[in-house]
Design a protein around this motif. Structure first.
Motif, PDB file in Angstrom:
ATOM      1  N   LEU A   5      -2.576 -16.311  -6.423  1.00 23.14           N
ATOM      2  CA  LEU A   5      -2.236 -15.621  -5.176  1.00 23.14           C
ATOM      3  C   LEU A   5      -1.554 -14.287  -5.464  1.00 23.14           C
ATOM      4  N   TYR A   6      -0.686 -14.288  -6.455  1.00 19.83           N
ATOM      5  CA  TYR A   6      -0.020 -13.045  -6.853  1.00 19.83           C
ATOM      6  C   TYR A   6      -1.065 -12.012  -7.287  1.00 19.83           C
ATOM      7  N   ASP A   7      -2.024 -12.450  -8.117  1.00 23.74           N
ATOM      8  CA  ASP A   7      -3.084 -11.555  -8.585  1.00 23.74           C
ATOM      9  C   ASP A   7      -3.935 -11.043  -7.429  1.00 23.74           C
ATOM     10  N   ALA A   8      -4.233 -11.910  -6.459  1.00 19.80           N
ATOM     11  CA  ALA A   8      -5.018 -11.501  -5.295  1.00 19.80           C
ATOM     12  C   ALA A   8      -4.255 -10.472  -4.467  1.00 19.80           C
ATOM     13  N   CYS A   9      -2.954 -10.660  -4.318  1.00 26.09           N
ATOM     14  CA  CYS A   9      -2.128  -9.691  -3.592  1.00 26.09           C
ATOM     15  C   CYS A   9      -2.073  -8.362  -4.342  1.00 26.09           C
ATOM     16  N   MET A  10      -1.943  -8.415  -5.647  1.00 24.27           N
ATOM     17  CA  MET A  10      -1.900  -7.185  -6.443  1.00 24.27           C
ATOM     18  C   MET A  10      -3.239  -6.448  -6.349  1.00 24.27           C
ATOM     19  N   ALA A  11      -4.337  -7.171  -6.370  1.00 28.52           N
ATOM     20  CA  ALA A  11      -5.653  -6.537  -6.225  1.00 28.52           C
ATOM     21  C   ALA A  11      -5.788  -5.893  -4.847  1.00 28.52           C
ATOM     22  N   TYR A  12      -5.272  -6.557  -3.823  1.00 29.56           N
ATOM     23  CA  TYR A  12      -5.283  -6.010  -2.459  1.00 29.56           C
ATOM     24  C   TYR A  12      -4.515  -4.687  -2.409  1.00 29.56           C
ATOM     25  N   VAL A  13      -3.335  -4.666  -3.022  1.00 27.08           N
ATOM     26  CA  VAL A  13      -2.499  -3.459  -3.023  1.00 27.08           C
ATOM     27  C   VAL A  13      -3.162  -2.353  -3.830  1.00 27.08           C
ATOM     28  N   GLN A  14      -3.714  -2.681  -4.990  1.00 30.93           N
ATOM     29  CA  GLN A  14      -4.373  -1.674  -5.819  1.00 30.93           C
ATOM     30  C   GLN A  14      -5.546  -1.037  -5.067  1.00 30.93           C
ATOM     31  N   GLN A  15      -6.292  -1.851  -4.324  1.00 30.90           N
ATOM     32  CA  GLN A  15      -7.416  -1.333  -3.544  1.00 30.90           C
ATOM     33  C   GLN A  15      -6.910  -0.381  -2.453  1.00 30.90           C
ATOM     34  N   ARG A  16      -5.813  -0.733  -1.816  1.00 32.46           N
ATOM     35  CA  ARG A  16      -5.242   0.147  -0.777  1.00 32.46           C
ATOM     36  C   ARG A  16      -4.762   1.458  -1.385  1.00 32.46           C
ATOM     37  N   ILE A  17      -4.161   1.394  -2.553  1.00 35.02           N
ATOM     38  CA  ILE A  17      -3.699   2.610  -3.225  1.00 35.02           C
ATOM     39  C   ILE A  17      -4.884   3.500  -3.578  1.00 35.02           C
ATOM     40  N   GLN A  18      -5.925   2.908  -4.127  1.00 36.42           N
ATOM     41  CA  GLN A  18      -7.105   3.680  -4.516  1.00 36.42           C
ATOM     42  C   GLN A  18      -7.761   4.315  -3.291  1.00 36.42           C
ATOM     43  N   THR A  19      -7.926   3.558  -2.233  1.00 39.02           N
ATOM     44  CA  THR A  19      -8.564   4.070  -1.016  1.00 39.02           C
ATOM     45  C   THR A  19      -7.761   5.220  -0.419  1.00 39.02           C
ATOM     46  N   ALA A  23      -8.938   9.144  -0.117  1.00 38.50           N
ATOM     47  CA  ALA A  23      -8.997   9.760   1.211  1.00 38.50           C
ATOM     48  C   ALA A  23      -8.114  11.008   1.276  1.00 38.50           C
ATOM     49  N   MET A  24      -6.960  10.962   0.625  1.00 38.90           N
ATOM     50  CA  MET A  24      -6.088  12.145   0.579  1.00 38.90           C
ATOM     51  C   MET A  24      -6.781  13.296  -0.136  1.00 38.90           C
ATOM     52  N   THR A  25      -7.431  12.997  -1.240  1.00 38.68           N
ATOM     53  CA  THR A  25      -8.145  14.023  -2.001  1.00 38.68           C
ATOM     54  C   THR A  25      -9.269  14.619  -1.162  1.00 38.68           C
ATOM     55  N   ALA A  26     -10.016  13.770  -0.479  1.00 38.03           N
ATOM     56  CA  ALA A  26     -11.120  14.246   0.363  1.00 38.03           C
ATOM     57  C   ALA A  26     -10.598  15.127   1.501  1.00 38.03           C
ATOM     58  N   ALA A  27      -9.490  14.738   2.114  1.00 34.82           N
ATOM     59  CA  ALA A  27      -8.918  15.532   3.202  1.00 34.82           C
ATOM     60  C   ALA A  27      -8.425  16.877   2.682  1.00 34.82           C
ATOM     61  N   GLN A  28      -7.825  16.873   1.497  1.00 38.41           N
ATOM     62  CA  GLN A  28      -7.341  18.130   0.920  1.00 38.41           C
ATOM     63  C   GLN A  28      -8.516  19.048   0.586  1.00 38.41           C
ATOM     64  N   GLU A  29      -9.572  18.479   0.028  1.00 33.68           N
ATOM     65  CA  GLU A  29     -10.756  19.281  -0.284  1.00 33.68           C
ATOM     66  C   GLU A  29     -11.380  19.849   0.982  1.00 33.68           C
ATOM     67  N   ARG A  56      -1.647  11.435   7.053  1.00 34.73           N
ATOM     68  CA  ARG A  56      -1.816  10.034   7.452  1.00 34.73           C
ATOM     69  C   ARG A  56      -2.134   9.171   6.228  1.00 34.73           C
ATOM     70  N   HIS A  57      -3.009   9.658   5.373  1.00 39.05           N
ATOM     71  CA  HIS A  57      -3.350   8.901   4.164  1.00 39.05           C
ATOM     72  C   HIS A  57      -2.180   8.878   3.171  1.00 39.05           C
ATOM     73  N   ALA A  58      -1.378   9.922   3.162  1.00 34.61           N
ATOM     74  CA  ALA A  58      -0.186   9.923   2.304  1.00 34.61           C
ATOM     75  C   ALA A  58       0.776   8.825   2.744  1.00 34.61           C
ATOM     76  N   GLN A  59       0.900   8.606   4.060  1.00 31.24           N
ATOM     77  CA  GLN A  59       1.760   7.530   4.561  1.00 31.24           C
ATOM     78  C   GLN A  59       1.194   6.170   4.174  1.00 31.24           C
ATOM     79  N   LEU A  60      -0.119   6.014   4.276  1.00 27.70           N
ATOM     80  CA  LEU A  60      -0.751   4.755   3.861  1.00 27.70           C
ATOM     81  C   LEU A  60      -0.541   4.506   2.370  1.00 27.70           C
ATOM     82  N   LEU A  61      -0.619   5.564   1.575  1.00 28.38           N
ATOM     83  CA  LEU A  61      -0.375   5.444   0.135  1.00 28.38           C
ATOM     84  C   LEU A  61       1.064   5.023  -0.129  1.00 28.38           C
ATOM     85  N   ALA A  62       2.005   5.630   0.566  1.00 37.36           N
ATOM     86  CA  ALA A  62       3.421   5.273   0.390  1.00 37.36           C
ATOM     87  C   ALA A  62       3.663   3.810   0.772  1.00 37.36           C
TER      88      ALA A  62
END
Length: 148
Positions: A5-19, A23-29, A56-62
């Motif tokens: 469960l810990y690993d699944a939660c960490m994978a969930y968080v890593q996916q949110r960070i990556q997304t 998205a921040m990079t795309a918005a900046q570009e 907005r994506h910076a807040q999601l990243l934080a």
């Protein structure tokens, strides 16, 4: 099971960070690609919209980074305690809860678990409870059958 469960939660968080990062990079570009036109207001509006999107994506990243920090404070191999606390896997009569972060429904080995934050309404109700105690949430009664 807590380790999975810990690993699944960490994978969930890593996916949110990556997304959020992508998205921040795309918005900046997009903001950088806005070209000056004779309609100056259109140019400024386009840049402002791209900046709002980036913010907005910076807040999601934080938020995702904060969730990762919360997870990093948990020890999935810690022995169970007599009461529900952060890191506990709570087995109830109406479902199983992993008290960690608000990741929602997780399937591990074909079994559903709800990953909830200790600060969430259900997490707050379960915190400090022990086996045999009952909590009621949204008109649903949960008998605590086990704490791992």
């Amino acid at each position: 099971m807590k380790n999975h469960l810990y690993d699944a939660c960490m994978a969930y968080v890593q996916q949110r960070i990556q997304t959020a990062t992508e998205a921040m990079t795309a918005a900046q570009e997009s903001a950088n690609a806005e070209s000056k036109s004779s309609a100056g207001d259109k140019y400024e509006t386009g840049r402002a919209m791209a900046q709002l999107e980036r913010d907005r994506h910076a807040q999601l990243l934080a938020d995702a980074q904060r969730m990762r920090q919360e997870l990093e404070h948990l020890d999935p191999l810690a022995p169970p305690g007599p009461v529900v606390r952060p890191g506990s896997l709570v087995l109830t009569s109406a479902g199983n809860f992993y008290i960690a972060i608000s990741a929602g429904r997780l399937l591990v080995d074909g079994q559903p678990y709800m990953a909830v934050s200790p600060a969430s309404p259900i997490g707050a109700l379960l915190r400090g409870k022990s086996v045999g105690e009952v909590v009621t949430f949204n008109k649903q009664t949960y008998l605590i059958n086990g704490i791992l």
